[in-house]
Scaffold this motif. Sequence first.
Motif, PDB file in Angstrom:
ATOM      1  N   GLY A  51       0.553  -1.480   0.022  1.00 54.48           N
ATOM      2  CA  GLY A  51      -0.104  -0.027  -0.241  1.00 54.48           C
ATOM      3  C   GLY A  51       0.780   1.126  -0.050  1.00 54.48           C
ATOM      4  N   PRO A  52       0.338   2.558   0.203  1.00 60.00           N
ATOM      5  CA  PRO A  52       0.998   3.861   0.132  1.00 60.00           C
ATOM      6  C   PRO A  52       2.064   3.882   0.687  1.00 60.00           C
ATOM      7  CG  PRO A  52      -1.404   4.125   0.196  1.00 60.00           C
ATOM      8  CD  PRO A  52      -1.216   2.599   0.312  1.00 60.00           C
ATOM      9  N   LEU A  53       1.834   3.119   2.273  1.00 64.34           N
ATOM     10  CA  LEU A  53       2.891   3.362   3.204  1.00 64.34           C
ATOM     11  C   LEU A  53       4.287   2.683   2.955  1.00 64.34           C
ATOM     12  CD1 LEU A  53       0.676   2.992   6.314  1.00 64.34           C
ATOM     13  CD2 LEU A  53       1.463   4.989   5.477  1.00 64.34           C
ATOM     14  N   GLN A  54       4.400   1.978   2.027  1.00 68.36           N
ATOM     15  CA  GLN A  54       5.589   1.306   1.749  1.00 68.36           C
ATOM     16  C   GLN A  54       6.633   2.396   0.834  1.00 68.36           C
ATOM     17  OE1 GLN A  54       6.843  -1.958   1.394  1.00 68.36           O
ATOM     18  NE2 GLN A  54       5.167  -3.112   2.148  1.00 68.36           N
ATOM     19  N   ASN A  55       5.931   3.503   0.356  1.00 61.36           N
ATOM     20  CA  ASN A  55       6.532   4.628  -0.143  1.00 61.36           C
ATOM     21  C   ASN A  55       7.285   5.695   0.922  1.00 61.36           C
ATOM     22  OD1 ASN A  55       7.567   6.925  -1.575  1.00 61.36           O
ATOM     23  ND2 ASN A  55       6.418   6.334  -3.330  1.00 61.36           N
ATOM     24  N   VAL A  56       8.491   5.915   0.747  1.00 58.49           N
ATOM     25  CA  VAL A  56       9.074   6.612   1.883  1.00 58.49           C
ATOM     26  C   VAL A  56       8.687   8.077   1.959  1.00 58.49           C
ATOM     27  CG1 VAL A  56      11.059   7.276   0.590  1.00 58.49           C
ATOM     28  CG2 VAL A  56      11.209   7.194   3.187  1.00 58.49           C
ATOM     29  N   LYS A  57       8.166   8.524   0.491  1.00 61.55           N
ATOM     30  CA  LYS A  57       7.825   9.776   0.325  1.00 61.55           C
ATOM     31  C   LYS A  57       6.397   9.845   1.095  1.00 61.55           C
ATOM     32  CE  LYS A  57      10.373  11.197  -3.508  1.00 61.55           C
ATOM     33  NZ  LYS A  57      10.294  11.803  -4.816  1.00 61.55           N
ATOM     34  N   VAL A  58       5.716   8.991   1.002  1.00 60.34           N
ATOM     35  CA  VAL A  58       4.518   9.097   1.760  1.00 60.34           C
ATOM     36  C   VAL A  58       4.515   9.196   3.323  1.00 60.34           C
ATOM     37  CG1 VAL A  58       2.297   7.745   2.248  1.00 60.34           C
ATOM     38  CG2 VAL A  58       3.162   7.644   0.067  1.00 60.34           C
ATOM     39  N   ARG A  59       5.647   8.186   3.741  1.00 56.66           N
ATOM     40  CA  ARG A  59       5.774   8.517   5.106  1.00 56.66           C
ATOM     41  C   ARG A  59       6.324   9.759   5.407  1.00 56.66           C
ATOM     42  NH1 ARG A  59       8.155   3.413   3.904  1.00 56.66           N
ATOM     43  NH2 ARG A  59      10.237   3.946   4.232  1.00 56.66           N
ATOM     44  N   GLN A  60       7.325  10.411   4.930  1.00 53.71           N
ATOM     45  CA  GLN A  60       7.826  11.559   5.065  1.00 53.71           C
ATOM     46  C   GLN A  60       6.652  12.817   4.997  1.00 53.71           C
ATOM     47  OE1 GLN A  60      10.836  11.936   2.170  1.00 53.71           O
ATOM     48  NE2 GLN A  60      12.348  11.045   3.514  1.00 53.71           N
ATOM     49  N   ALA A  61       5.771  12.635   4.139  1.00 55.60           N
ATOM     50  CA  ALA A  61       4.958  13.380   3.920  1.00 55.60           C
ATOM     51  C   ALA A  61       3.817  13.474   5.102  1.00 55.60           C
ATOM     52  CB  ALA A  61       3.848  13.316   2.723  1.00 55.60           C
ATOM     53  N   ILE A  62       3.433  12.440   5.496  1.00 58.13           N
ATOM     54  CA  ILE A  62       2.649  12.370   6.961  1.00 58.13           C
ATOM     55  C   ILE A  62       3.287  13.084   8.127  1.00 58.13           C
ATOM     56  CG2 ILE A  62       1.719  10.897   8.482  1.00 58.13           C
ATOM     57  CD1 ILE A  62       0.972   9.078   6.100  1.00 58.13           C
ATOM     58  N   SER A  63       4.601  12.606   8.244  1.00 64.48           N
ATOM     59  CA  SER A  63       5.387  13.358   9.091  1.00 64.48           C
ATOM     60  C   SER A  63       5.346  14.893   9.373  1.00 64.48           C
ATOM     61  CB  SER A  63       6.929  12.789   9.425  1.00 64.48           C
ATOM     62  OG  SER A  63       7.427  12.799  10.559  1.00 64.48           O
ATOM     63  N   TYR A  64       5.588  15.461   7.902  1.00 64.01           N
ATOM     64  CA  TYR A  64       5.490  16.868   7.489  1.00 64.01           C
ATOM     65  C   TYR A  64       4.172  17.437   8.080  1.00 64.01           C
ATOM     66  CZ  TYR A  64      10.260  17.531   5.648  1.00 64.01           C
ATOM     67  OH  TYR A  64      11.671  17.407   5.567  1.00 64.01           O
ATOM     68  N   ALA A  65       3.126  16.533   8.153  1.00 65.25           N
ATOM     69  CA  ALA A  65       1.778  17.247   8.208  1.00 65.25           C
ATOM     70  C   ALA A  65       1.624  17.129   9.747  1.00 65.25           C
ATOM     71  CB  ALA A  65       0.803  16.434   7.542  1.00 65.25           C
ATOM     72  N   ILE A  66       2.419  16.590  10.437  1.00 68.64           N
ATOM     73  CA  ILE A  66       1.987  16.549  12.127  1.00 68.64           C
ATOM     74  C   ILE A  66       2.687  17.992  12.828  1.00 68.64           C
ATOM     75  CG2 ILE A  66       2.179  14.988  14.180  1.00 68.64           C
ATOM     76  CD1 ILE A  66       2.550  12.770  12.263  1.00 68.64           C
ATOM     77  N   ASP A  67       1.743  18.504  13.322  1.00 73.50           N
ATOM     78  CA  ASP A  67       2.140  19.542  14.261  1.00 73.50           C
ATOM     79  C   ASP A  67       2.635  19.224  15.659  1.00 73.50           C
ATOM     80  OD1 ASP A  67       2.719  22.069  15.296  1.00 73.50           O
ATOM     81  OD2 ASP A  67       0.967  23.201  14.849  1.00 73.50           O
ATOM     82  N   ARG A  68       3.997  18.640  15.942  1.00 70.38           N
ATOM     83  CA  ARG A  68       4.305  18.198  17.114  1.00 70.38           C
ATOM     84  C   ARG A  68       4.202  19.314  18.206  1.00 70.38           C
ATOM     85  NH1 ARG A  68       6.718  15.776  13.022  1.00 70.38           N
ATOM     86  NH2 ARG A  68       6.898  13.623  12.973  1.00 70.38           N
ATOM     87  N   LYS A  69       4.496  20.465  17.942  1.00 73.92           N
ATOM     88  CA  LYS A  69       4.231  21.630  18.819  1.00 73.92           C
ATOM     89  C   LYS A  69       3.171  21.645  19.277  1.00 73.92           C
ATOM     90  CE  LYS A  69       5.717  26.311  19.782  1.00 73.92           C
ATOM     91  NZ  LYS A  69       6.331  27.453  18.998  1.00 73.92           N
ATOM     92  N   PHE A  70       1.965  21.647  18.436  1.00 73.48           N
ATOM     93  CA  PHE A  70       0.550  21.671  18.996  1.00 73.48           C
ATOM     94  C   PHE A  70       0.119  20.542  19.702  1.00 73.48           C
ATOM     95  CE2 PHE A  70      -3.780  20.402  18.362  1.00 73.48           C
ATOM     96  CZ  PHE A  70      -4.516  21.701  18.659  1.00 73.48           C
ATOM     97  N   VAL A  71       0.885  19.414  19.393  1.00 76.84           N
ATOM     98  CA  VAL A  71       0.535  18.211  20.192  1.00 76.84           C
ATOM     99  C   VAL A  71       0.946  18.574  21.819  1.00 76.84           C
ATOM    100  CG1 VAL A  71       0.785  15.691  20.565  1.00 76.84           C
ATOM    101  CG2 VAL A  71       0.469  16.500  18.571  1.00 76.84           C
TER     102      VAL A  71
END
Length: 535
Positions: free
Chosen positions: A295-315
């Motif tokens: 599936g999509p998560l096999q692609n490292v760019k997908v995993r990187q994209a998801i990580s860039y979408a997370i606002d850890r400071k907000f969390v």
Amino acid sequence: MSNPRRLIKLALAGLFSMSAVLASGAHAEQTANVKKGGTLTVLSNSAINSLNPAIQSGAATAVPGSQLFVSLVIADDKWQFQPYLADSWEASEDGKTYTFHLNKDAIFHDDKPITSEDVAFSVKTVAENHPFGKAMYANLESVETPDAHTVVVKFAKPNPAFLLEVSTPALLPILPKHIYAEGSIRTNPYNNKPIGSGPFKFADYKAGEYLTLERFDKFFKGPANLDKITVVIIADRNAATLALQRGNIQYAAYPPLRLADIDRLGKNPNLIVSQKGYEGAGALVWMEYNLVKEGPLQNVKVRQAISYAIDRKFVTEKLQSNHTKPIFGPLHPSSPFYDKDLNEYGLDLDKANKLLDEAGYPKKDDGTRFDITLDYIPTGPDTSKTVAEYLRPQLAKIGVKVELRPSPDFPTWARRISNFDYDMNIDVVFNWGDPIIGVERSYMSTNIRKGVVWANMSGYDNPKVDEILTQAAVENNPEKRKALYQEFQKITNEELPVAWLTTYPGNTVYSKKLVNVPEGIWGAFAPFNEMGWAK
């Protein structure tokens, strides 16, 4: 507390009559002025899947397991090792051989003597069955028993973390060979009615409700102060908080409570909230990706994209009220091997969308790119459920449609995730003091073990990472080890088998009347034999 079911009913009945009178609490003075007798009620952080720490990791098993079983040594708050089952020990200069001299008065709960054969059996059982036994004992050569009270553990290569590995029953419980050697250890009927070696013995267990332990009067270190320990599982967090406030529960480590409730409990004049005892655990919160499933998560760019979408400071600031800190790699910030110069994946939705386009997942007419499920461990709502609920609309901003899939209890969650029946999963994992113990197990391809919780549950497989971790595990030079672990962190920080989120907020809540509460590096994963009620 003599009736665990009554405790649960009392807590639930009083949910809406919570006292508003809370005052500031101070740290209790630890003193030897402790009386004999009395009972202690402990809150479990989740349902208990197994009472055998040799085959099950996690706080729900480790806390009672550290009372039911002993380890070879124990660790204090200065990371120094003290005698326990082993009265003394020696290590060879090359770091390959450790010799332990056992206490000759030590017996199991069935009155059989604890011998070197039992220790050898326990080491081999942990090596073969513990979620990270393979990492800890990768270079184990032999366990020799020259006499009944001498154990010689030999490694083919140095093991710089070995004493740490044998300093808590959560990592090496001493099992009676005559009880556990027959048949498969995983289906042994004594896993949930154990005959142990620790200061407390098994009395009663009602799955999903309570566990009762009684003092073992023949314990080789002398009888424990407490008569009985009752571990209760209360699914309703408000009820658990109320029970702590009222004194019906007197001890809770890794409490599955809201952080706001922890703050409120800290103001109760009858309670102490301590952050001590979590140094060894080094707990992190991450979102792992299933790299076994197509599936999509096999692609490292997908995993990187998801990580860039997370606002850890907000969390950390808004969702967790600054109880936590953002993290960006596999090592806890307190680790001496921690790399401060990793990509922090700061919030960047434009970059995330661009990466998803490059990965071949353009937005459809409805604005979505693909659907995905998100599981989360059913403990610590502010670090799991709340974060999952935040991620659903947050990832929708980059076209990732997330469906949350909660588990009703820990055993269900563990079964799903360990069998790779998931897409993404929020989890709490421990560094366990040294990367050999708690980090390797999550990234070594040799530790992809279907059905074993907290092994390599993402299915990450990188031969270079395997090579680096293998080298670091046998390197005695601290600077060379650090260089190897920095290389490991940089590779995984780019490939993202998991999206690291935050540190875990370690708190222990307990009655101010308790004394000798364990506050070494393992906290609740240490024996409670000296803990008791003040005179």
